[in-house]
Design a protein around this motif. Structure first.
Motif, PDB file in Angstrom:
ATOM      1  N   HIS A  60     -26.131  -3.531  46.205  1.00 46.05           N
ATOM      2  CA  HIS A  60     -24.962  -4.288  46.656  1.00 46.05           C
ATOM      3  C   HIS A  60     -24.653  -3.830  48.085  1.00 46.05           C
ATOM      4  O   HIS A  60     -23.825  -2.926  48.277  1.00 46.05           O
ATOM      5  CB  HIS A  60     -23.755  -4.047  45.749  1.00 46.05           C
ATOM      6  CG  HIS A  60     -23.997  -4.446  44.337  1.00 46.05           C
ATOM      7  ND1 HIS A  60     -23.935  -5.752  43.908  1.00 46.05           N
ATOM      8  CD2 HIS A  60     -24.308  -3.709  43.242  1.00 46.05           C
ATOM      9  CE1 HIS A  60     -24.194  -5.804  42.612  1.00 46.05           C
ATOM     10  NE2 HIS A  60     -24.431  -4.584  42.192  1.00 46.05           N
ATOM     11  N   GLY A  63     -21.140  -3.652  48.853  1.00 48.87           N
ATOM     12  CA  GLY A  63     -20.340  -2.986  47.830  1.00 48.87           C
ATOM     13  C   GLY A  63     -20.052  -1.537  48.190  1.00 48.87           C
ATOM     14  O   GLY A  63     -20.474  -1.029  49.237  1.00 48.87           O
ATOM     15  N   ASP A  67     -20.454   1.042  43.374  1.00 48.11           N
ATOM     16  CA  ASP A  67     -21.175  -0.175  42.992  1.00 48.11           C
ATOM     17  C   ASP A  67     -22.679   0.048  42.997  1.00 48.11           C
ATOM     18  O   ASP A  67     -23.413  -0.597  42.248  1.00 48.11           O
ATOM     19  CB  ASP A  67     -20.861  -1.329  43.946  1.00 48.11           C
ATOM     20  CG  ASP A  67     -19.418  -1.790  43.893  1.00 48.11           C
ATOM     21  OD1 ASP A  67     -18.754  -1.572  42.852  1.00 48.11           O
ATOM     22  OD2 ASP A  67     -18.942  -2.363  44.903  1.00 48.11           O
TER      23      ASP A  67
END
Length: 167
Positions: A60, A63, A67
């Motif tokens: 991600h 993220g 994450d």
């Protein structure tokens, strides 16, 4: 009830077995001889969520470190299960292949200053302005350990001497 009589047994040995007999009767009443147990169809199992495999972790890029910890941990576990489990470079290469940025990584030495295998190897990926994905493996560690930790001074993740990581 005509034709049948209830018998009260008052001996202690029989009374002690009565609860066991009751449990056995309840268990056996749930079984029916000759009829197969119902089974879910694959589509019913999938819709109920019981047979759905967990999705593989992915990177991600936008993220948080949290994450991305599942992917980091999965890569570390995969390398640890292989033949290069005590080579820091193997973790760096595998993390790079998974999409982590090599320039943001650090790794400690595979060997001690006297040439013995390191008791543990640490490696990291700097994430954002203040976090790090950190892993530790080695004979003294047991199973791999991964976590999200704050960066230390200078935007580094590991303290002390680390090895150069080439392009």
């Amino acid at each position: 009830m005509r034709g049948s009589q209830a018998v009260l047994v008052r001996t202690p040995a029989i009374r002690a077995l009565a609860p066991l007999a009751l449990v056995a009767a309840l268990v056996l009443s749930g079984c029916s001889a000759g009829s197969p147990a119902p089974s879910e169809s694959p589509s019913a199992a999938a819709s109920s969520g019981t047979a759905t495999p967990a999705a593989a972790p992915v990177l991600h890029p936008d993220g948080s470190a949290e994450d991305n910890l599942p992917l980091f941990a999965a890569v570390v576990a995969r390398v640890w299960a292989g033949e290069s489990r005590v080579k820091g470079g193997a973790y760096i290469d595998a993390l790079t292949a998974a999409g982590f940025t090599r320039a943001d990584m650090q790794v400690t030495a595979d060997e001690s200053t006297v040439g013995n295998p390191a008791e543990s190897i640490q490696f990291s990926v700097r994430w954002g302005q203040d976090q790090c994905l950190v892993g530790q493996v080695g004979p003294s560690t047991g199973d791999p350990v991964t976590s999200v930790l704050p960066q230390v001074d200078g935007g580094r993740c590991l303290i002390g001497k680390t090895m150069p990581i080439g392009p």
